[in-house]
Design an enzyme around this catalytic site. Structure first.
Site, PDB file in Angstrom:
ATOM      1  N   TYR A  62      -9.366 -14.416  -1.638  1.00  0.00           N
ATOM      2  CA  TYR A  62     -10.099 -13.720  -2.700  1.00  0.00           C
ATOM      3  C   TYR A  62     -11.313 -13.036  -2.106  1.00  0.00           C
ATOM      4  O   TYR A  62     -12.102 -13.677  -1.414  1.00  0.00           O
ATOM      5  CB  TYR A  62     -10.536 -14.690  -3.798  1.00  0.00           C
ATOM      6  CG  TYR A  62      -9.881 -14.328  -5.115  1.00  0.00           C
ATOM      7  CD1 TYR A  62     -10.188 -13.115  -5.726  1.00  0.00           C
ATOM      8  CD2 TYR A  62      -8.939 -15.157  -5.713  1.00  0.00           C
ATOM      9  CE1 TYR A  62      -9.548 -12.750  -6.903  1.00  0.00           C
ATOM     10  CE2 TYR A  62      -8.312 -14.790  -6.881  1.00  0.00           C
ATOM     11  CZ  TYR A  62      -8.619 -13.579  -7.478  1.00  0.00           C
ATOM     12  OH  TYR A  62      -7.997 -13.211  -8.635  1.00  0.00           O
ATOM     13  N   GLU A  64     -13.320 -10.348  -3.964  1.00  0.00           N
ATOM     14  CA  GLU A  64     -13.896  -9.404  -4.928  1.00  0.00           C
ATOM     15  C   GLU A  64     -15.209  -8.863  -4.388  1.00  0.00           C
ATOM     16  O   GLU A  64     -16.036  -9.622  -3.877  1.00  0.00           O
ATOM     17  CB  GLU A  64     -14.140 -10.099  -6.276  1.00  0.00           C
ATOM     18  CG  GLU A  64     -12.882 -10.218  -7.110  1.00  0.00           C
ATOM     19  CD  GLU A  64     -13.133 -10.898  -8.448  1.00  0.00           C
ATOM     20  OE1 GLU A  64     -14.237 -11.416  -8.670  1.00  0.00           O
ATOM     21  OE2 GLU A  64     -12.198 -10.912  -9.276  1.00  0.00           O
ATOM     22  N   ASP A 208      -4.881  14.801  -5.851  1.00  0.00           N
ATOM     23  CA  ASP A 208      -3.986  13.650  -5.756  1.00  0.00           C
ATOM     24  C   ASP A 208      -2.997  13.960  -4.633  1.00  0.00           C
ATOM     25  O   ASP A 208      -2.012  14.662  -4.820  1.00  0.00           O
ATOM     26  CB  ASP A 208      -3.263  13.432  -7.088  1.00  0.00           C
ATOM     27  CG  ASP A 208      -2.340  12.219  -7.050  1.00  0.00           C
ATOM     28  OD1 ASP A 208      -2.078  11.705  -5.941  1.00  0.00           O
ATOM     29  OD2 ASP A 208      -1.866  11.799  -8.119  1.00  0.00           O
ATOM     30  N   THR A 234      -1.473   7.499  -2.269  1.00  0.00           N
ATOM     31  CA  THR A 234      -0.758   6.274  -1.961  1.00  0.00           C
ATOM     32  C   THR A 234      -0.690   6.160  -0.441  1.00  0.00           C
ATOM     33  O   THR A 234      -0.750   7.165   0.266  1.00  0.00           O
ATOM     34  CB  THR A 234       0.691   6.317  -2.469  1.00  0.00           C
ATOM     35  OG1 THR A 234       1.316   7.490  -1.951  1.00  0.00           O
ATOM     36  CG2 THR A 234       0.763   6.349  -3.980  1.00  0.00           C
ATOM     37  N   LYS A 237       3.868   6.517   1.248  1.00  0.00           N
ATOM     38  CA  LYS A 237       4.830   7.627   1.253  1.00  0.00           C
ATOM     39  C   LYS A 237       4.911   8.176   2.685  1.00  0.00           C
ATOM     40  O   LYS A 237       5.164   7.398   3.592  1.00  0.00           O
ATOM     41  CB  LYS A 237       4.461   8.630   0.164  1.00  0.00           C
ATOM     42  CG  LYS A 237       4.589   7.960  -1.236  1.00  0.00           C
ATOM     43  CD  LYS A 237       4.247   8.842  -2.405  1.00  0.00           C
ATOM     44  CE  LYS A 237       4.374   8.054  -3.715  1.00  0.00           C
ATOM     45  NZ  LYS A 237       3.876   8.797  -4.881  1.00  0.00           N
ATOM     46  N   ARG A 243       2.564  -0.571   0.738  1.00  0.00           N
ATOM     47  CA  ARG A 243       2.472  -0.104  -0.642  1.00  0.00           C
ATOM     48  C   ARG A 243       1.034  -0.270  -1.114  1.00  0.00           C
ATOM     49  O   ARG A 243       0.463  -1.362  -1.047  1.00  0.00           O
ATOM     50  CB  ARG A 243       3.408  -0.942  -1.504  1.00  0.00           C
ATOM     51  CG  ARG A 243       3.573  -0.484  -2.940  1.00  0.00           C
ATOM     52  CD  ARG A 243       4.890  -0.969  -3.490  1.00  0.00           C
ATOM     53  NE  ARG A 243       5.957  -0.228  -2.836  1.00  0.00           N
ATOM     54  CZ  ARG A 243       6.364   0.991  -3.201  1.00  0.00           C
ATOM     55  NH1 ARG A 243       5.818   1.593  -4.232  1.00  0.00           N
ATOM     56  NH2 ARG A 243       7.322   1.603  -2.546  1.00  0.00           N
TER      57      ARG A 243
HETATM   58  C1  LIG Z   1       3.538   8.367  -6.130  1.00  0.00           C
HETATM   59  C2  LIG Z   1       2.435   9.087  -6.834  1.00  0.00           C
HETATM   60  C3  LIG Z   1       1.453   8.399  -7.553  1.00  0.00           C
HETATM   61  C4  LIG Z   1       1.550   6.937  -7.928  1.00  0.00           C
HETATM   62  O1  LIG Z   1       1.671   6.032  -6.963  1.00  0.00           O
HETATM   63  P1  LIG Z   1       2.112   4.525  -7.324  1.00  0.00           P
HETATM   64  O2  LIG Z   1       1.766   3.789  -6.078  1.00  0.00           O
HETATM   65  O3  LIG Z   1       3.553   4.580  -7.643  1.00  0.00           O
HETATM   66  O4  LIG Z   1       1.294   4.084  -8.481  1.00  0.00           O
HETATM   67  C5  LIG Z   1       0.393   9.126  -8.080  1.00  0.00           C
HETATM   68  N1  LIG Z   1       0.313  10.450  -7.925  1.00  0.00           N
HETATM   69  C6  LIG Z   1       1.254  11.150  -7.263  1.00  0.00           C
HETATM   70  C7  LIG Z   1       1.114  12.618  -7.135  1.00  0.00           C
HETATM   71  C8  LIG Z   1       2.351  10.498  -6.703  1.00  0.00           C
HETATM   72  O5  LIG Z   1       3.275  11.198  -6.074  1.00  0.00           O
END
Ligand SMILES: *Cc1c(COP(=O)(O)O)cnc(C)c1O
Length: 423
Positions: A62, A64, A208, A234, A237, A243
């Site tokens: 933990y 936080e 994003d 993320t 990817k 993850r």
């Molecule tokens: C994959 C993705 C997310 C979300 O990611 P998670 O880990 O699945 O919550 C947010 N924005 C974009 C543009 C994505 O491609």
């Protein structure tokens, strides 16, 4: 024990003994990965080093708060991992501030909204059917429920972002925040144009970068960091980490972002994942990863061209990134049918709406294919032609009579490029 399966983490034998049911899932999933073509654009194969970190006792802690300012004792070791990770993120992306604690991309976006927008305020983001993400204003998501989200899209003729529409909507609605970045947009985004529009209306610019940040890390495409107030993404990817999510921002926003991640949106961070992100960031800073990132793009371009040659039209005519969106209307097959047929032939991809799609999202007129996984496996442009032909045959296999034959060809292809080599 008859056969010891390869395991990319500590003490798989203990899991086999304790819980054979779940051990079987773990082994079968690895066999599934190895036995087929993985073309989901948002997936990748993390390194053994990242997996080892994820399977470590860091999961127990933990922590936080932030390094040096925790609400629990005993954080001196995990503090080191987080500080190393933060420094690596700042160095790799040239960012002033980094937060490695978001549990996922959606959590990172939730925190970005929390840092910059109050409920009820306006946000301008890319529409879902044109490639935006659930967290960019979908009515079933917090973003659409709590904020007044206005959407921009792509032009019908060239299927590229309509920057004139973005500017017009920004002038008309004067949003608090503008978001760019998408899940199914194959082209580069003009971050400088978005910056200019955001400045004109006094909006925060959030990028994003979930899908393409790995290409930025590998210097295969331009970075949003110099243009954005905040960049969320993320880590699992193209970036090929564990993850999870991450946020980069300018120093002036550091406090707001950190407070929005914890305590506003999250509790204790997943320290095994934070440490795994640090490992992935180190890998992503290597010359090897730069070669990987540019090969991912070259492969995606080759795959888009080869699919076009098979009569399957790439939306916008091709790709600048790791993914292609394929319009199947000319083939007379829906996205849902294509996903099912390719799946039966050992090719994993997803159905996807195309811009101005006449079909509902659950059916869709397109598929999305990505090259992060096959490139990690070591495939090159020459292999894309074969993949395109396999996809084309599977998509057109209406009665499923060819599935078995295609599947055996898929198995033969991937045998030469094993994901996670057998020990
Ligand atoms: C994959 C993705 C997310 C979300 O990611 P998670 O880990 O699945 O919550 C947010 N924005 C974009 C543009 C994505 O491609």
């Amino acid at each position: 024990m008859t056969q010891q399966p390869q395991f990319w983490g500590p003490d798989f034998g203990a899991l086999q003994t304790e819980d054979p049911e779940i051990a079987d899932v773990v082994v079968s999933e690895l066999e599934r990965l190895r036995g087929g073509l993985q073309l989901i654009a948002s997936e990748n194969f993390t390194s053994p080093a990242v997996l080892a970190t994820l399977g470590s006792t860091l999961s127990n802690k933990y922590a936080e708060g932030y390094p040096g300012r925790r609400y629990y004792g005993g954080c001196e070791e995990v503090d080191r991992a987080e500080l190393i990770g933060i420094q690596r993120a700042k160095d790799l992306f040239g960012a002033e501030h980094a937060n490695l604690q978001p549990h996922s991309g959606a959590s990172a976006n939730l925190a970005a909204y929390g840092a910059f927008v109050k409920p009820g305020e306006k946000v301008l983001a890319m529409s879902l059917p044109h490639g935006g993400h659930l967290t960019h204003g979908s009515k079933v998501n917090f973003s659409g429920k709590w904020f007044d989200v206005i959407s921009y899209g792509v032009r019908e003729d060239d299927e590229l972002i309509d920057y004139d529409q973005v500017r017009d909507l920004a002038r008309e609605h004067r949003p608090t925040m503008i978001i760019c970045g998408a899940t199914a947009y194959p082209r580069l985004i003009d971050f400088a144009a978005f910056r200019e529009i955001a400045d004109e209306v006094g909006a925060i610019l959030m990028v994003d970068a979930a899908h393409f940040v790995g290409l930025v890390a590998g210097k295969a495409i331009p970075s949003p960091v110099p243009h954005a107030d905040v960049v969320t993404f993320t880590t699992h990817k193209v970036l090929r980490g564990p993850r999870g999510g991450m946020i980069l921002c300018r120093e002036e926003h550091a406090k707001a972002v950190d407070k929005a991640v914890f305590p506003m949106m999250q509790g204790g961070p997943l320290m095994h994942s934070v440490a795994g992100k640090a490992v992935a960031l180190r890998e992503a800073a290597s010359a090897d990863f730069q070669r990987y990132a540019s090969q991912v793009v070259t492969n995606a371009q080759a795959l888009a061209d080869d699919l076009a040659a098979e009569g399957m039209r790439p939306v916008s005519g091709g790709t600048d990134t790791h993914l292609a969106l394929i319009d199947l209307q000319e083939v007379g097959v829906t996205g849902a049918e294509a996903e099912q047929r390719t799946g039966a032939a050992g090719i994993t991809l997803n159905k996807n709406a195309i811009p101005y799609d006449p079909q509902p999202p659950a059916v869709a007129s397109g598929i999305r294919v990505g090259t992060p996984c096959v490139t990690t496996q070591g495939m090159g442009t020459a292999d894309m032609k074969g993949i395109a032909s396999l996809i084309s045959r599977a998509v057109r296999d209406a009665d499923g009579s060819q599935a078995e034959k295609i599947r055996s060809e898929v198995e033969e292809l991937v045998r030469a490029f094993p994901a996670y080599p057998r020990g």
